[in-house]
Design a protein around this motif. Structure first.
Motif, PDB file in Angstrom:
ATOM      1  N   GLY A 190       0.829  -1.190   0.000  1.00  0.00           N
ATOM      2  CA  GLY A 190       0.000   0.000   0.000  1.00  0.00           C
ATOM      3  C   GLY A 190       0.865   1.241   0.000  1.00  0.00           C
ATOM      4  O   GLY A 190       2.097   1.160   0.130  1.00  0.00           O
ATOM      5  N   PRO A 191       0.246   2.425  -0.158  1.00  0.00           N
ATOM      6  CA  PRO A 191       1.028   3.671  -0.240  1.00  0.00           C
ATOM      7  C   PRO A 191       1.807   3.974   1.033  1.00  0.00           C
ATOM      8  O   PRO A 191       2.836   4.665   0.980  1.00  0.00           O
ATOM      9  CB  PRO A 191      -0.035   4.741  -0.508  1.00  0.00           C
ATOM     10  CG  PRO A 191      -1.327   4.132  -0.050  1.00  0.00           C
ATOM     11  CD  PRO A 191      -1.195   2.666  -0.301  1.00  0.00           C
ATOM     12  N   ASP A 192       1.346   3.480   2.165  1.00  0.00           N
ATOM     13  CA  ASP A 192       2.046   3.762   3.418  1.00  0.00           C
ATOM     14  C   ASP A 192       3.432   3.149   3.464  1.00  0.00           C
ATOM     15  O   ASP A 192       4.290   3.610   4.223  1.00  0.00           O
ATOM     16  CB  ASP A 192       1.226   3.252   4.613  1.00  0.00           C
ATOM     17  CG  ASP A 192      -0.001   4.111   4.892  1.00  0.00           C
ATOM     18  OD1 ASP A 192      -0.039   5.243   4.365  1.00  0.00           O
ATOM     19  OD2 ASP A 192      -0.899   3.654   5.608  1.00  0.00           O
ATOM     20  N   ASP A 193       3.669   2.105   2.661  1.00  0.00           N
ATOM     21  CA  ASP A 193       4.979   1.450   2.692  1.00  0.00           C
ATOM     22  C   ASP A 193       6.101   2.449   2.398  1.00  0.00           C
ATOM     23  O   ASP A 193       7.110   2.487   3.101  1.00  0.00           O
ATOM     24  CB  ASP A 193       5.029   0.310   1.676  1.00  0.00           C
ATOM     25  CG  ASP A 193       4.137  -0.853   2.071  1.00  0.00           C
ATOM     26  OD1 ASP A 193       3.709  -0.894   3.237  1.00  0.00           O
ATOM     27  OD2 ASP A 193       3.871  -1.716   1.222  1.00  0.00           O
ATOM     28  N   MET A 194       5.926   3.254   1.355  1.00  0.00           N
ATOM     29  CA  MET A 194       6.952   4.235   1.011  1.00  0.00           C
ATOM     30  C   MET A 194       6.820   5.494   1.855  1.00  0.00           C
ATOM     31  O   MET A 194       7.826   6.124   2.212  1.00  0.00           O
ATOM     32  CB  MET A 194       6.867   4.584  -0.481  1.00  0.00           C
ATOM     33  CG  MET A 194       8.139   5.251  -1.023  1.00  0.00           C
ATOM     34  SD  MET A 194       9.620   4.254  -0.784  1.00  0.00           S
ATOM     35  CE  MET A 194       9.271   2.839  -1.818  1.00  0.00           C
TER      36      MET A 194
END
Length: 329
Positions: A190-194
């Protein structure tokens, strides 16, 4: 002065395989750099076999020669170096392996020798950063990698090859305000990873952004971010596209070309580099040894940077002597 055996006088297939045919000796006397392996791979999440990486790189490196024409330097005009051998690892016991890494690197760093470390999976870098922080305090990290390796855990385990830089931040080993990661790509959960990587304080240049802004701008940002702070360079071979480096544990498409990867390392010249590592080379997937070719040449460029730094220091000393001997008008 330690330097490689001359392959114009002794065939490359003779003798024990060491990096560039350097003398294999565990010494910190009269050396400017050491090459050391850390063949640990039991913190990998997918493919294993990176324990064979150090020797795989050494095996190909016998083809390397001392003069780097693109940097216009003969390494051993300015540097003495040895193949230090491997630091003993404890398969399956990452914490004792970290202790061995710290203990193994301590005498090297105490003498301000620059280590070039071959992994092994990327988990080893946490042990390395502990040793560097003990000597230099928190260091600026320059990471070339397909992955940020800032996950909190894998399978509930906090110490894996995808977690070292989160642990390093938590332990205060990295100067995040002067650290930068380059090359991240591939699918995520998901976007939170980066986003979480940036929230830890790192500047991140994904491979998509790399393509948009170009190599010149990428390296300008690296130099701007790091400045003159003591720096550690970590190079995961999966930064390179698998068409150029298939022998790795977690390959991702759309990576750096071999030319881009070598240029990234060359253009680190001028940073205050205290050490390097090169990780995640996996021989069993290395068709035609092309990953070994890539890795050995990356290491050659790293050592060339050490020589260039020594050359610059020598020129500064000569300039200072000339200025001090010039009579006042």
């Amino acid at each position: 002065m330690y330097q490689p055996k001359d392959s114009s006088l002794s065939p490359r297939f003779c003798g024990v395989r060491t990096f560039m045919r350097l003398e294999q000796i565990t010494t910190t006397d009269n050396v400017d750099f050491v090459v050391a392996g850390v063949p640990f791979d039991t913190a990998a999440s997918y493919r294993t076999g990176q324990r064979g990486g150090p020797q795989h790189i050494r095996n190909f490196s016998v083809l390397l020669r001392p003069y780097n024409p693109d940097q216009n330097i003969n390494i051993f005009d300015y540097c003495s170096g040895v193949d230090y051998g491997d630091i003993d690892v404890i398969p399956g016991n990452i914490h004792r392996t970290y202790e061995n890494i710290q203990n193994g690197l301590r005498p090297i760093l105490e003498k301000n020798i620059t280590p070039v470390i071959f992994g092994g999976d990327h988990s080893i870098t946490l042990g390395t950063l502990r040793a560097f922080a003990e000597k230099f305090g928190p260091v600026a990290l320059v990471l070339f990698d397909a992955h940020a390796d800032t996950w909190d855990n894998y399978y509930g385990e906090k110490y894996m090859h995808g977690t070292p830089f989160r642990r390093a931040v938590e332990e205060g080993l990295i100067d995040v305000e002067h650290s930068i990661m380059v090359g991240m790509r591939g699918s995520l959960y998901g976007p939170d990873d980066m986003n979480e990587t940036r929230e830890l304080g790192f500047e991140v240049i994904t491979m998509s952004e790399f393509r948009k802004i170009g190599l010149e701008e990428v390296m300008r940002r690296v130099h701007s971010r790091v400045g003159r702070h003591p720096a550690f360079i970590s190079f995961d071979i999966d930064f390179v596209d698998p068409s150029f480096a298939p022998g790795t544990g977690t390959p991702e498409v759309c990576g750096a070309t071999n030319v881009e990867a070598i240029e990234c390392v060359r253009r680190l010249n001028g940073l205050n580099i205290k050490g390097f590592d090169l990780v995640e080379v996996l021989p069993t997937y290395d068709n035609g040894e092309i990953t070994a070719v890539m890795a050995a040449n990356v290491a050659h460029e790293m050592i060339s940077l050490i020589a260039l730094k020594k050359q610059a220091e020598q020129m500064e000393r000569q300039h200072a002597v000339m200025n001090s001997s010039t009579p006042d008008k």
